[in-house]
Design an enzyme around this catalytic site. Structure first.
Site, PDB file in Angstrom:
ATOM      1  N   CYS A 197      66.579  57.244   7.288  1.00 54.20           N
ATOM      2  CA  CYS A 197      67.299  56.042   7.472  1.00 54.20           C
ATOM      3  C   CYS A 197      66.668  54.827   6.768  1.00 54.20           C
ATOM      4  CB  CYS A 197      67.600  55.943   8.999  1.00 54.20           C
ATOM      5  SG  CYS A 197      68.035  57.459   9.900  1.00 54.20           S
TER       6      CYS A 197
ATOM      7  N   CYS B   6      68.824  55.216  29.875  1.00 53.33           N
ATOM      8  CA  CYS B   6      69.551  55.826  28.769  1.00 53.33           C
ATOM      9  C   CYS B   6      68.259  56.150  28.248  1.00 53.33           C
ATOM     10  CB  CYS B   6      69.901  54.246  27.856  1.00 53.33           C
ATOM     11  SG  CYS B   6      70.656  54.537  26.382  1.00 53.33           S
TER      12      CYS B   6
ATOM     13  N   CYS C 252      65.854  52.083  28.694  1.00 52.80           N
ATOM     14  CA  CYS C 252      66.068  52.723  27.348  1.00 52.80           C
ATOM     15  C   CYS C 252      64.851  53.465  26.994  1.00 52.80           C
ATOM     16  CB  CYS C 252      67.124  52.140  26.506  1.00 52.80           C
ATOM     17  SG  CYS C 252      67.649  52.864  25.129  1.00 52.80           S
TER      18      CYS C 252
ATOM     19  N   CYS D 168      76.549  55.743  24.704  1.00 52.85           N
ATOM     20  CA  CYS D 168      76.123  54.238  23.992  1.00 52.85           C
ATOM     21  C   CYS D 168      76.148  54.593  22.442  1.00 52.85           C
ATOM     22  CB  CYS D 168      74.673  54.015  24.732  1.00 52.85           C
ATOM     23  SG  CYS D 168      73.986  52.486  24.095  1.00 52.85           S
TER      24      CYS D 168
ATOM     25  N   CYS E 181      64.962  51.968   9.019  1.00 43.91           N
ATOM     26  CA  CYS E 181      63.989  52.416   9.794  1.00 43.91           C
ATOM     27  C   CYS E 181      62.458  52.627   9.558  1.00 43.91           C
ATOM     28  CB  CYS E 181      64.420  53.752  10.800  1.00 43.91           C
ATOM     29  SG  CYS E 181      63.480  54.126  11.964  1.00 43.91           S
TER      30      CYS E 181
ATOM     31  N   ARG F 259      76.281  45.173  23.701  1.00 43.39           N
ATOM     32  CA  ARG F 259      74.759  44.820  23.560  1.00 43.39           C
ATOM     33  C   ARG F 259      74.335  43.955  22.403  1.00 43.39           C
ATOM     34  NH1 ARG F 259      73.323  47.766  28.432  1.00 43.39           N
ATOM     35  NH2 ARG F 259      74.741  49.383  28.761  1.00 43.39           N
TER      36      ARG F 259
ATOM     37  N   CYS G 163      58.865  60.431  11.810  1.00 45.17           N
ATOM     38  CA  CYS G 163      60.408  61.028  11.923  1.00 45.17           C
ATOM     39  C   CYS G 163      60.775  61.484  10.520  1.00 45.17           C
ATOM     40  CB  CYS G 163      61.520  60.049  12.503  1.00 45.17           C
ATOM     41  SG  CYS G 163      63.141  60.690  12.345  1.00 45.17           S
TER      42      CYS G 163
HETATM   43  N1  SAM Z   1      65.872  58.811  16.350  1.00 49.04           N
HETATM   44  C1  SAM Z   1      66.893  58.640  17.164  1.00 49.04           C
HETATM   45  C2  SAM Z   1      68.228  58.354  16.295  1.00 49.04           C
HETATM   46  O1  SAM Z   1      68.018  57.886  15.248  1.00 49.04           O
HETATM   47  O2  SAM Z   1      69.338  58.466  16.845  1.00 49.04           O
HETATM   48  C3  SAM Z   1      66.880  57.299  18.127  1.00 49.04           C
HETATM   49  C4  SAM Z   1      66.072  56.099  17.767  1.00 49.04           C
HETATM   50  S1  SAM Z   1      66.777  54.942  16.473  1.00 49.04           S
HETATM   51  C5  SAM Z   1      65.379  53.915  16.273  1.00 49.04           C
HETATM   52  C6  SAM Z   1      67.902  54.170  17.415  1.00 49.04           C
HETATM   53  C7  SAM Z   1      68.670  53.194  16.653  1.00 49.04           C
HETATM   54  O3  SAM Z   1      67.784  51.937  16.392  1.00 49.04           O
HETATM   55  C8  SAM Z   1      69.201  53.443  14.999  1.00 49.04           C
HETATM   56  O4  SAM Z   1      70.458  54.148  15.175  1.00 49.04           O
HETATM   57  C9  SAM Z   1      69.672  52.024  14.584  1.00 49.04           C
HETATM   58  O5  SAM Z   1      70.748  51.794  14.896  1.00 49.04           O
HETATM   59  C10 SAM Z   1      68.649  51.162  15.357  1.00 49.04           C
HETATM   60  N2  SAM Z   1      67.282  50.712  14.503  1.00 49.04           N
HETATM   61  C11 SAM Z   1      66.412  51.289  13.958  1.00 49.04           C
HETATM   62  N3  SAM Z   1      65.810  50.390  13.160  1.00 49.04           N
HETATM   63  C12 SAM Z   1      66.445  49.363  13.168  1.00 49.04           C
HETATM   64  C13 SAM Z   1      66.123  47.937  12.431  1.00 49.04           C
HETATM   65  N4  SAM Z   1      65.318  47.835  11.509  1.00 49.04           N
HETATM   66  N5  SAM Z   1      66.930  47.131  12.618  1.00 49.04           N
HETATM   67  C14 SAM Z   1      67.876  47.082  13.389  1.00 49.04           C
HETATM   68  N6  SAM Z   1      68.248  48.309  14.008  1.00 49.04           N
HETATM   69  C15 SAM Z   1      67.467  49.456  14.024  1.00 49.04           C
HETATM   70  C1  DTB Z   2      69.727  50.517  19.377  1.00 48.03           C
HETATM   71  O1  DTB Z   2      71.245  50.468  19.079  1.00 48.03           O
HETATM   72  N1  DTB Z   2      68.967  49.754  19.318  1.00 48.03           N
HETATM   73  C2  DTB Z   2      67.597  50.012  19.842  1.00 48.03           C
HETATM   74  C3  DTB Z   2      68.073  51.197  20.775  1.00 48.03           C
HETATM   75  N2  DTB Z   2      69.443  51.518  20.261  1.00 48.03           N
HETATM   76  C4  DTB Z   2      67.386  52.490  20.682  1.00 48.03           C
HETATM   77  C5  DTB Z   2      66.671  50.084  18.853  1.00 48.03           C
HETATM   78  C6  DTB Z   2      66.372  48.881  18.147  1.00 48.03           C
HETATM   79  C7  DTB Z   2      65.131  49.159  17.144  1.00 48.03           C
HETATM   80  C8  DTB Z   2      64.748  48.025  16.289  1.00 48.03           C
HETATM   81  C9  DTB Z   2      63.807  48.427  15.238  1.00 48.03           C
HETATM   82  C10 DTB Z   2      62.482  48.843  16.013  1.00 48.03           C
HETATM   83  O2  DTB Z   2      62.010  48.130  16.911  1.00 48.03           O
HETATM   84  O3  DTB Z   2      61.555  49.766  15.585  1.00 48.03           O
HETATM   85 FE1  SF4 Z   3      64.317  58.737  12.670  1.00 54.99          FE
HETATM   86 FE2  SF4 Z   3      64.448  56.097  12.613  1.00 54.99          FE
HETATM   87 FE3  SF4 Z   3      66.571  57.624  11.604  1.00 54.99          FE
HETATM   88 FE4  SF4 Z   3      66.127  57.507  14.342  1.00 54.99          FE
HETATM   89  S1  SF4 Z   3      66.605  55.903  13.173  1.00 54.99           S
HETATM   90  S2  SF4 Z   3      66.534  59.267  13.037  1.00 54.99           S
HETATM   91  S3  SF4 Z   3      63.846  57.220  14.350  1.00 54.99           S
HETATM   92  S4  SF4 Z   3      64.398  57.539  11.018  1.00 54.99           S
END
Ligand code: SAM
Ligand code: DTB
Ligand code: SF4
Length: 350
Positions: free
Chosen positions: A72, A143, A112, A203, A75, A275, A68
């Site tokens: 973030c 979702c 989801c 959500c 992430c 959640r 991606c």
């Molecule tokens: N790329 C899309 C976005 O960012 O909207 C969808 C997937 S993204 C992984 C969805 C959510 O997962 C993020 O907004 C964040 O709140 C959560 N998330 C991602 N990495 C995480 C982590 N290491 N610990 C906790 N939550 C995480």
């Molecule tokens: C949300 O708020 N938490 C979920 C879902 N929406 C998509 C994602 C959590 C991701 C945690 C890190 C990972 O497993 O990559």
């Molecule tokens: Fe990309 Fe992760 Fe950010 Fe979603 S949370 S936009 S997957 S870097």
């Protein structure tokens, strides 16, 4: 804010959830209540809106992993961080439907699907709509979380029958700049408005434990609670620290502060599904039980979140049983085909 003011604001919110507005100071005042008082309030609100002994089991699937372009800081899927994660392309529809069948047979009622995109391309949305139709036809709530959406894309997802779109604010406007630089808070609000405008349930939640202050946590909750209407679904994630991301090594959040965040979300958004999301594997069972007592009524269920692990399903079933908590019952699916425009032969959901 006085105790009476909290009670009054809360009851106004319960009757006319779209009108009451929260100030950050009001939300900070909730955080500052003695722990037992806060939990009592959250429990009271929870019981007015939900069966406190039922939790929804939601299974998560990463349908497009890694690579991606967003930065973030939390992430593992961002190309800006070296986490050793291999990027994959979008999964095939059949493989996704197979995973959903397994989730359903394990007892999940919600599925989801998440994609590591800044935003989806139109050509990606066609297979994703088939995934949505197929998962919905199994009687599962659907979702998806695909990043930023344009209006016509939101409309397409609605036509496919999508129940919820997940797009998080992640943190307060003040702290946001320390976590993400490649898209703005307003970009996120714009996507949420497009989702809301086409009639898909919103959500939207965030992450705590990223080094933010209590006021910044309250700032996130205030933003969510003041949406008009507030989101139907509010995921509260505790940061999962992944080696190679800039947030690795952040001081972990006090576990009671996490419980307080759940309670404050419950009080300020009484009718929302709150959640208990990422970070549960790092919590012991007593802490998870406190989160349920504070008003959490959904968990991610299954051994995997998107790229990180989640408690084993069997361990979760045992925990819920020990707490006398039931899993939400699945929807009944009729055998006759529904009016799917792809003539796919899916069953009709009641
Ligand atoms: N790329 C899309 C976005 O960012 O909207 C969808 C997937 S993204 C992984 C969805 C959510 O997962 C993020 O907004 C964040 O709140 C959560 N998330 C991602 N990495 C995480 C982590 N290491 N610990 C906790 N939550 C995480
Ligand atoms: C949300 O708020 N938490 C979920 C879902 N929406 C998509 C994602 C959590 C991701 C945690 C890190 C990972 O497993 O990559
Ligand atoms: Fe990309 Fe992760 Fe950010 Fe979603 S949370 S936009 S997957 S870097």
């Amino acid at each position: 804010m006085t105790q009476a003011h909290i009670a009054q604001t809360q009851s106004t919110q319960a009757q006319t959830p779209t009108q009451a507005r929260w100030r950050v100071a009001d939300v900070v005042a909730l955080y500052e209540l003695p722990f037992n008082d806060l939990l009592y309030r959250a429990q009271t609100v929870h019981r007015e809106h939900f069966d406190p002994n039922t939790v929804q089991l939601s299974t998560l699937l990463s349908i497009k992993t890694g690579g991606c372009e967003e930065d973030c800081a939390y992430c593992p899927q961002s190309v800006h961080h070296d986490t050793g994660l291999k990027a994959d392309k979008l999964m095939e529809v059949d493989a996704v439907l197979k995973a959903a069948e397994i989730a359903k047979s394990n007892g999940a009622t919600r599925f989801c699907m998440g994609a590591a995109w800044r935003n989806p391309k139109d050509r990606h949305l066609e297979p994703i709509k088939d995934m949505i139709r197929g998962v919905k036809a199994m009687g599962l709530e659907t979702c998806v979380t695909l990043g930023m959406l344009e209006a016509h894309q939101a409309e397409g997802l609605r036509e496919a029958g999508l129940d919820y779109y997940n797009h998080n604010l992640d943190t307060s406007p003040e702290f946001y700049g320390q976590i993400i630089s490649t898209r703005t808070y307003q970009d996120r609000l714009d996507t949420l408005e497009r989702v809301r405008d086409v009639g898909i349930n919103v959500c939207c939640g965030g992450i705590v434990g990223m080094g933010e202050s209590r006021r910044e946590r309250a700032g996130l909750i205030t933003q969510l609670a003041n949406m008009d209407p507030y989101p139907e679904s509010v995921p509260i994630n505790n940061l999962v620290q992944v080696e190679g991301t800039p947030l690795t090594g952040t001081a972990p959040l006090d576990p009671f502060e996490f419980v307080r965040t759940i309670a404050v979300a419950r009080i300020t958004m009484p009718g929302a599904m709150v959640r208990l999301s990422a970070g549960r594997e790092q919590m012991d069972e007593a802490l998870q039980a406190l989160c349920f007592a504070a008003g959490a009524n959904s968990i991610f269920y299954g051994d995997q979140l998107l790229t990180t692990s989640n408690p084993q399903a069997e361990a979760d079933r045992k925990l819920l049983e020990r707490l006398g908590i039931r899993a939400e019952a699945s929807q009944k699916v009729e055998e006759e085909p529904h009016a799917c425009d792809t003539k796919c032969g899916h069953a009709q959901i009641n």
